[in-house]
Design a protein around this motif. Structure first.
Motif, PDB file in Angstrom:
ATOM      1  N   LEU A  11       0.869  -1.173   0.000  1.00  9.90           N
ATOM      2  CA  LEU A  11       0.000   0.000   0.000  1.00  9.90           C
ATOM      3  C   LEU A  11       0.906   1.223   0.000  1.00  9.90           C
ATOM      4  O   LEU A  11       1.788   1.354   0.853  1.00  9.90           O
ATOM      5  CB  LEU A  11      -0.911   0.001   1.222  1.00  9.90           C
ATOM      6  CG  LEU A  11      -1.993  -1.075   1.221  1.00  9.90           C
ATOM      7  CD1 LEU A  11      -2.703  -1.117   2.556  1.00  9.90           C
ATOM      8  CD2 LEU A  11      -2.989  -0.847   0.105  1.00  9.90           C
ATOM      9  N   LEU A  12       0.707   2.105  -0.970  1.00  5.20           N
ATOM     10  CA  LEU A  12       1.621   3.225  -1.181  1.00  5.20           C
ATOM     11  C   LEU A  12       0.988   4.555  -0.809  1.00  5.20           C
ATOM     12  O   LEU A  12      -0.132   4.853  -1.233  1.00  5.20           O
ATOM     13  CB  LEU A  12       2.047   3.289  -2.652  1.00  5.20           C
ATOM     14  CG  LEU A  12       2.620   2.021  -3.267  1.00  5.20           C
ATOM     15  CD1 LEU A  12       2.885   2.231  -4.747  1.00  5.20           C
ATOM     16  CD2 LEU A  12       3.876   1.603  -2.551  1.00  5.20           C
ATOM     17  N   GLN A  13       1.722   5.342  -0.042  1.00  4.05           N
ATOM     18  CA  GLN A  13       1.360   6.738   0.190  1.00  4.05           C
ATOM     19  C   GLN A  13       2.195   7.540  -0.803  1.00  4.05           C
ATOM     20  O   GLN A  13       3.426   7.447  -0.803  1.00  4.05           O
ATOM     21  CB  GLN A  13       1.670   7.154   1.613  1.00  4.05           C
ATOM     22  CG  GLN A  13       0.834   6.435   2.636  1.00  4.05           C
ATOM     23  CD  GLN A  13       1.286   6.727   4.053  1.00  4.05           C
ATOM     24  OE1 GLN A  13       2.334   7.313   4.282  1.00  4.05           O
ATOM     25  NE2 GLN A  13       0.487   6.290   5.002  1.00  4.05           N
ATOM     26  N   VAL A  14       1.527   8.296  -1.648  1.00  3.49           N
ATOM     27  CA  VAL A  14       2.203   9.024  -2.725  1.00  3.49           C
ATOM     28  C   VAL A  14       1.854  10.504  -2.625  1.00  3.49           C
ATOM     29  O   VAL A  14       0.697  10.868  -2.420  1.00  3.49           O
ATOM     30  CB  VAL A  14       1.783   8.459  -4.097  1.00  3.49           C
ATOM     31  CG1 VAL A  14       2.387   9.253  -5.229  1.00  3.49           C
ATOM     32  CG2 VAL A  14       2.172   6.995  -4.213  1.00  3.49           C
ATOM     33  N   VAL A  32       5.336   3.271   2.614  1.00  2.64           N
ATOM     34  CA  VAL A  32       4.984   1.954   2.085  1.00  2.64           C
ATOM     35  C   VAL A  32       4.621   1.045   3.240  1.00  2.64           C
ATOM     36  O   VAL A  32       5.298   1.039   4.264  1.00  2.64           O
ATOM     37  CB  VAL A  32       6.171   1.320   1.312  1.00  2.64           C
ATOM     38  CG1 VAL A  32       5.820  -0.076   0.837  1.00  2.64           C
ATOM     39  CG2 VAL A  32       6.615   2.186   0.168  1.00  2.64           C
ATOM     40  N   ARG A  33       3.534   0.304   3.063  1.00  2.00           N
ATOM     41  CA  ARG A  33       3.181  -0.732   4.035  1.00  2.00           C
ATOM     42  C   ARG A  33       3.031  -2.036   3.271  1.00  2.00           C
ATOM     43  O   ARG A  33       2.313  -2.105   2.285  1.00  2.00           O
ATOM     44  CB  ARG A  33       1.900  -0.373   4.780  1.00  2.00           C
ATOM     45  CG  ARG A  33       2.155   0.797   5.716  1.00  2.00           C
ATOM     46  CD  ARG A  33       1.033   1.155   6.641  1.00  2.00           C
ATOM     47  NE  ARG A  33      -0.220   1.352   5.970  1.00  2.00           N
ATOM     48  CZ  ARG A  33      -1.310   0.605   6.195  1.00  2.00           C
ATOM     49  NH1 ARG A  33      -1.295  -0.359   7.068  1.00  2.00           N
ATOM     50  NH2 ARG A  33      -2.427   0.849   5.543  1.00  2.00           N
ATOM     51  N   LYS A  34       3.724  -3.064   3.740  1.00  2.00           N
ATOM     52  CA  LYS A  34       3.768  -4.368   3.078  1.00  2.00           C
ATOM     53  C   LYS A  34       2.890  -5.345   3.835  1.00  2.00           C
ATOM     54  O   LYS A  34       2.934  -5.387   5.067  1.00  2.00           O
ATOM     55  CB  LYS A  34       5.217  -4.846   3.053  1.00  2.00           C
ATOM     56  CG  LYS A  34       5.456  -6.179   2.419  1.00  2.00           C
ATOM     57  CD  LYS A  34       6.949  -6.498   2.481  1.00  2.00           C
ATOM     58  CE  LYS A  34       7.257  -7.862   1.951  1.00  2.00           C
ATOM     59  NZ  LYS A  34       8.687  -8.167   2.026  1.00  2.00           N
ATOM     60  N   MET A  35       2.090  -6.140   3.102  1.00  2.00           N
ATOM     61  CA  MET A  35       1.221  -7.125   3.739  1.00  2.00           C
ATOM     62  C   MET A  35       0.780  -8.182   2.736  1.00  2.00           C
ATOM     63  O   MET A  35       0.992  -8.013   1.534  1.00  2.00           O
ATOM     64  CB  MET A  35       0.012  -6.449   4.363  1.00  2.00           C
ATOM     65  CG  MET A  35      -0.908  -5.781   3.379  1.00  2.00           C
ATOM     66  SD  MET A  35      -2.125  -4.727   4.162  1.00  2.00           S
ATOM     67  CE  MET A  35      -1.092  -3.473   4.845  1.00  2.00           C
ATOM     68  N   GLY A  70      -6.675   4.431   3.705  1.00  2.00           N
ATOM     69  CA  GLY A  70      -7.048   5.453   2.740  1.00  2.00           C
ATOM     70  C   GLY A  70      -6.016   5.715   1.654  1.00  2.00           C
ATOM     71  O   GLY A  70      -6.052   6.751   1.000  1.00  2.00           O
ATOM     72  N   GLU A  71      -5.093   4.789   1.447  1.00  2.00           N
ATOM     73  CA  GLU A  71      -4.096   4.961   0.391  1.00  2.00           C
ATOM     74  C   GLU A  71      -4.783   5.009  -0.977  1.00  2.00           C
ATOM     75  O   GLU A  71      -5.882   4.496  -1.150  1.00  2.00           O
ATOM     76  CB  GLU A  71      -3.072   3.814   0.407  1.00  2.00           C
ATOM     77  CG  GLU A  71      -2.159   3.797   1.607  1.00  2.00           C
ATOM     78  CD  GLU A  71      -2.731   3.080   2.814  1.00  2.00           C
ATOM     79  OE1 GLU A  71      -2.013   2.965   3.812  1.00  2.00           O
ATOM     80  OE2 GLU A  71      -3.887   2.652   2.775  1.00  2.00           O
ATOM     81  N   THR A  72      -4.111   5.626  -1.945  1.00  2.00           N
ATOM     82  CA  THR A  72      -4.690   5.729  -3.290  1.00  2.00           C
ATOM     83  C   THR A  72      -3.996   4.831  -4.308  1.00  2.00           C
ATOM     84  O   THR A  72      -4.480   4.702  -5.430  1.00  2.00           O
ATOM     85  CB  THR A  72      -4.651   7.182  -3.797  1.00  2.00           C
ATOM     86  OG1 THR A  72      -3.307   7.657  -3.726  1.00  2.00           O
ATOM     87  CG2 THR A  72      -5.556   8.070  -2.980  1.00  2.00           C
TER      88      THR A  72
END
Length: 117
Positions: A11-14, A32-35, A70-72
Motif C-alpha cells: 500500500l503506497l502513500q504518494v 509503504v506498508r507491506k502485507m 485510505g491509500e490511493t
C-alpha cells in the motif's frame, strides 16, 4: 469461478514532490506498508457497474479492514515485475472485518516503485 491468489502487496502513500533544481513536480512514494492480501478477478456485476461509469477494473484485492488507511495506490508483482494500480473504489468484504479494493492499472509515473520490492 474466480481466480484467487494470496500475494504480497504494497500500500503506497504518494505525494507530489517538487525538484528544487528544475521546479518539476513528480509523484514520489512517501510511505509503504507491506502485507499479504487476496488478489482476485473482478466479478461480472462489479465490472459492469464500472464500465457504466467509464472505467475498467484490473483486479480486486481483499484485505483486513484495519490494514487499509485510505491509500490511493497499491503495488504487487504481476507478470514478473512490480505493477502499480490506482485504488478506484472500496467496498465491504466477505465480513465486516474485511475490505475489498477495486483497482485499475495506473498510467501515472511514480518515482521509487522499483525500490520497494
Amino acid at each position: 469461478m474466480s481466480v484467487c491468489t494470496t500475494k504480497t502487496i504494497f500500500l503506497l502513500q504518494v505525494n507530489d514532490v517538487q525538484n528544487p533544481d528544475t521546479g518539476i513536480r513528480t509523484k514520489a512514494i512517501t510511505g509503504v506498508r507491506k502485507m499479504f492480501a487476496e488478489v482476485t478477478n473482478v466479478g461480472t456485476m462489479t465490472q459492469m457497474q464500472a464500465v457504466a461509469v467509464g472505467t475498467l477494473y484490473s483486479n480486486q484485492i481483499e484485505l483486513r479492514e484495519k490494514a487499509y488507511k485510505g491509500e490511493t495506490y497499491v503495488a504487487f508483482k504481476s507478470d514478473g515485475s512490480i505493477q502499480v494500480y490506482d485504488i478506484k473504489t472500496t467496498v465491504k468484504g466477505r465480513t465486516s472485518e474485511y475490505r475489498k479494493l477495486n483497482v485499475q492499472k495506473t498510467k501515472d509515473i511514480i518515482e521509487g516503485v522499483d525500490s520497494i520490492a
